[in-house]
Design a protein around this motif. Structure first.
Motif, short mmCIF file in Angstrom:
data_model
loop_
_atom_site.label_atom_id
_atom_site.label_comp_id
_atom_site.label_asym_id
_atom_site.label_seq_id
_atom_site.Cartn_x
_atom_site.Cartn_y
_atom_site.Cartn_z
N ALA A 91 5.61 60.16 -43.58
CA ALA A 91 6.02 59.03 -44.42
C ALA A 91 7.37 58.49 -43.95
N ALA A 92 8.28 59.40 -43.56
CA ALA A 92 9.60 58.97 -43.09
C ALA A 92 9.50 58.18 -41.79
N ARG A 93 8.56 58.58 -40.93
CA ARG A 93 8.42 57.86 -39.66
C ARG A 93 7.67 56.54 -39.83
N LEU A 94 7.13 56.32 -41.03
CA LEU A 94 6.47 55.04 -41.32
C LEU A 94 7.40 54.10 -42.09
N ALA A 95 8.41 54.71 -42.78
CA ALA A 95 9.21 53.95 -43.73
C ALA A 95 9.88 52.72 -43.09
N ASP A 96 10.36 52.85 -41.86
CA ASP A 96 11.08 51.72 -41.25
C ASP A 96 10.23 50.99 -40.22
N ALA A 97 8.93 51.28 -40.19
CA ALA A 97 8.06 50.59 -39.23
C ALA A 97 7.82 49.16 -39.69
N ALA A 98 7.55 48.27 -38.75
CA ALA A 98 7.22 46.89 -39.10
C ALA A 98 5.71 46.65 -38.99
N THR A 99 5.05 47.47 -38.16
CA THR A 99 3.60 47.37 -38.00
C THR A 99 3.04 48.78 -38.01
N GLY A 126 -2.50 65.46 -47.46
CA GLY A 126 -1.92 64.84 -46.27
C GLY A 126 -2.36 63.39 -46.13
N THR A 127 -3.63 63.16 -46.37
CA THR A 127 -4.18 61.80 -46.30
C THR A 127 -3.52 60.92 -47.36
N ARG A 128 -3.35 61.51 -48.55
CA ARG A 128 -2.69 60.77 -49.63
C ARG A 128 -1.25 60.40 -49.25
N ALA A 129 -0.53 61.37 -48.65
CA ALA A 129 0.86 61.12 -48.27
C ALA A 129 0.96 59.99 -47.25
N VAL A 130 0.04 59.98 -46.29
CA VAL A 130 0.08 58.92 -45.28
C VAL A 130 -0.28 57.57 -45.89
N ALA A 131 -1.31 57.57 -46.74
CA ALA A 131 -1.68 56.31 -47.40
C ALA A 131 -0.50 55.76 -48.20
N TYR A 178 6.44 49.77 -34.03
CA TYR A 178 4.99 49.79 -34.18
C TYR A 178 4.56 51.26 -34.21
N ALA A 179 4.08 51.71 -35.36
CA ALA A 179 3.65 53.10 -35.51
C ALA A 179 2.13 53.16 -35.64
N VAL A 180 1.53 54.13 -34.99
CA VAL A 180 0.09 54.32 -35.05
C VAL A 180 -0.17 55.73 -35.57
N VAL A 181 -0.98 55.85 -36.60
CA VAL A 181 -1.34 57.16 -37.14
C VAL A 181 -2.79 57.44 -36.80
N LEU A 182 -3.04 58.55 -36.12
CA LEU A 182 -4.41 58.90 -35.75
C LEU A 182 -4.79 60.25 -36.33
N ASP A 200 5.35 52.33 -30.46
CA ASP A 200 6.63 53.03 -30.36
C ASP A 200 6.50 54.47 -30.81
N ARG A 201 5.58 54.72 -31.77
CA ARG A 201 5.38 56.07 -32.29
C ARG A 201 3.89 56.32 -32.47
#
Ligand code: ADP
Ligand code: MG
Length: 395
Positions: free
Chosen positions: A306-314, A332-337, A191-195, A215-216
Motif C-alpha cells: 500500500a505504501a508503494r502505491l500511495a504516491d503512484a500516479a498510475t 493481502g488482496t484486500r490491502a492491495v485493493a 507507474y506501479a504495476v502489481v502482479l 517504475d515499480r
C-alpha cells in the motif's frame, strides 16, 4: 478505429460480438460483471432502432453443443438487466438463429447460442473459420466488435466476421483501448504495476515488456514463490514453477540494471494445507517452513505494498495476492485493493479473478478508475502484442 457513432444502424440487423463469459455454478450466474459491461452498447443500438443480434462464447465446449455451456441463463439475465425481452436462438448460425434474427423488429434483441459450439469459431484452419464466419455474417448487415475479453483471439466472430461486414468498435472496446493507451503512452509517473495470481508463466511476457516501462513492479499471489525460490529461499509446498527460475532471476537482474524497483512480500501467510480451516501463521517470506504452503501475502507486506502505491500516479493491477476465495487468505488482496483506492492514482484492475475479487471483497467499482473485462486481452496488449480483434476493427 470507427465507433458505433459512425454507423447508421436504424432499421439494420447488427451483429454484436460481446463478451458474456460469466462464471456459472449449478446453472446460476455468480458474477454478472461482464453482462453489465456489455449493456451500454446494446442499449445504444436499441435506442437507435437497430435489430440487435448478440453473439458470445461461454467456457470451452470444444466445438460441440454441450448443455452445461449453454448461454440460455445469460439470455435471461441480459433480458432482466435490459428490461426487455431477449429472444434466444438454440443454435449459433443455423435454422434457429436465422429465424430468430429474421423475426426481430427495430429495437429488439436476440442472443445466439454459444459460439464455441461450432468448431469453425476457434479453428486454426482459415477456410474452416471462414466458412463459419460466412454463415454468421449472413445473419446481419453490420458488425460491432465489443467483446474486449476475446480480442486477443484469432476467432471467426472476432477476426473474420468484421472482414465480411461494415464494422465499428462498440463502447466497451473503445473504453478499454483508451485505458490501455494511458498505460502505455505518456504514462503518468510513478507507474506501479502489481502482479499476482496463480501462474508466473502467464505473466512473464508482461513483466518482460514492463521492465522497460514501469517504475515499480510489486509481486504477490502464487507467482511470488518462484521469485522467492529464485532468491534462494525455502518455499515449502507453495506453488512453484521450477522451469521459470532462470527467467525470473534474469528479470530481477534486468530490473536492477534498469532501475526498476521489484517489491516482494516480506511476510507470508503459511498454512498446513490448501483449506480455509487449515492451521496457518504469518512467517517471514525468507523462512517459510518446509511443511507449509504460502496462501497469501502477510500483513506487513500488505502495508508495504500500500505504501508503494500511495504516491503512484498510475497503477495497473492483475492477479490476486492470495487465495482470496477463502477468507483467511483474502487480506493481502484486500490491502492491495484498498491501496489502489487510497492512492488517488489512475488505477486499472485487469483479470477476471482480480475483478471478481474486488467485487467479492465489497469494494465499490467506482473506487477504481477502470475495471477491465479482459484479463488475457489486456495482458497481451501490455506485452506489446498486436491483437487480432482490434486489428480487424481498424482495417
Ligand atoms: P486473474 O484472473 O485476475 O488474471 P489469475 O487467474 O492469474 O488472476 O489467478 C487467480 C487465482 O490465483 C485465484 O483463484 C487465487 O486463488 C490464486 N492464487 C493467488 N495466490 C495464490 C497462492 N498463494 N497459492 C495458490 N493460488 C493462489
Ligand atoms: Mg483467472
Amino acid at each position: 478505429m470507427r465507433t458505433i457513432d459512425d454507423l447508421d444502424v436504424a432499421g439494420k440487423r447488427v451483429l454484436v460480438r460481446a463478451d458474456l463469459n460469466v462464471p456459472i455454478e449449478d446453472g446460476r450466474i455468480t458474477d454478472d460483471g461482464r453482462i453489465r459491461a456489455g449493456l451500454p452498447t446494446i442499449s445504444t443500438l436499441r435506442e437507435r432502432g437497430a435489430k440487435v443480434i448478440v453473439c458470445a462464447h461461454l467456457g470451452r465446449p470444444k466445438g460441440e453443443p454441450r448443455p452445461e455451456f449453454s448461454l440460455a441463463p445469460v439470455a435471461a439475465r441480459l433480458g432482466e438487466l435490459l428490461g426487455a425481452e431477449v429472444a434466444f436462438a438454440s443454435d449459433v448460425a443455423g435454422e434457429s438463429a436465422r429465424t430468430t434474427a429474421g423475426g426481430l423488429a427495430d429495437g429488439e434483441v436476440a442472443l445466439l447460442e454459444n459460439l464455441r459450439f461450432e468448431p469453425g469459431e476457434t479453428s486454426k484452419d482459415d477456410a474452416e473459420r471462414g466458412a463459419f464466419a460466412d454463415r454468421l455474417a449472413a445473419l446481419a448487415e453490420l458488425y460491432v466488435g465489443d467483446g474486449f475479453g476475446a480480442v486477443h483471439r484469432r476467432h471467426a466472430s472476432v477476426f473474420d466476421v468484421p472482414k465480411r461486414l461494415p464494422h465499428a468498435a462498440g463502447g466497451l472496446i473503445a473504453t478499454e483501448v483508451a485505458v490501455l493507451e494511458r498505460l502505455t503512452e505518456d504514462v503518468a509517473r510513478p507507474y506501479a504495476v502489481v502482479l499476482g495470481g496463480s501462474k508466473v508463466s502467464d505473466k512473464l511476457g508482461v513483466i518482460d515488456n514492463l521492465l522497460g516501462k514501469a517504475d515499480r513492479i510489486l509481486v504477490g499471489g502464487g507467482m511470488v514463490f518462484t521469485f522467492l525460490r529464485a532468491q534462494g529461499h525455502e518455499v515449502g509446498g507453495s506453488l512453484l514453477e521450477e522451469d521459470q527460475l532462470d527467467t525470473v532471476r534474469e528479470y530481477l537482474r534486468r530490473a536492477r540494471e534498469a532501475g526498476v524497483e521489484f517489491v516482494l512480500p516480506v511476510d507470508i501467510v503459511a498454512a498446513t494445507a490448501f483449506a480455509a480451516d487449515a492451521p496457518h501463521d504469518v512467517v517471514p517470506a525468507d523462512a517459510i517452513p518446509a511443511d507449509r504452503l504460502g496462501l497469501d501475502i502477510g500483513p506487513e507486506s500488505g502495508k508495504l505494498f500500500a505504501a508503494r502505491l500511495a504516491d503512484a500516479a498510475t497503477v495497473f493491477w492483475n492477479g490476486p495476492m492470495g487465495v482470496f476465495e477463502m477468507e483467511p487468505y483474502s487480506h493481502g488482496t484486500r490491502a492491495v485493493a484498498q491501496g489502489l483506492v487510497d492512492s488517488g492514482a489512475f488505477t486499472v484492475v485487469g483479470g477476471g479473478d482480480s475483478a471478481a475479487a474486488v467485487r467479492r471483497l465489497g469494494f465499490a467499482e467506482d473506487g477504481f478508475s477502470h475495471i477491465s473485462t479482459g484479463g488475457g486481452a489486456s495482458l497481451e496488449y501490455l506485452e506489446g502484442k498486436a491483437l487480432p480483434g482490434l486489428q480487424a476493427l481498424e482495417d
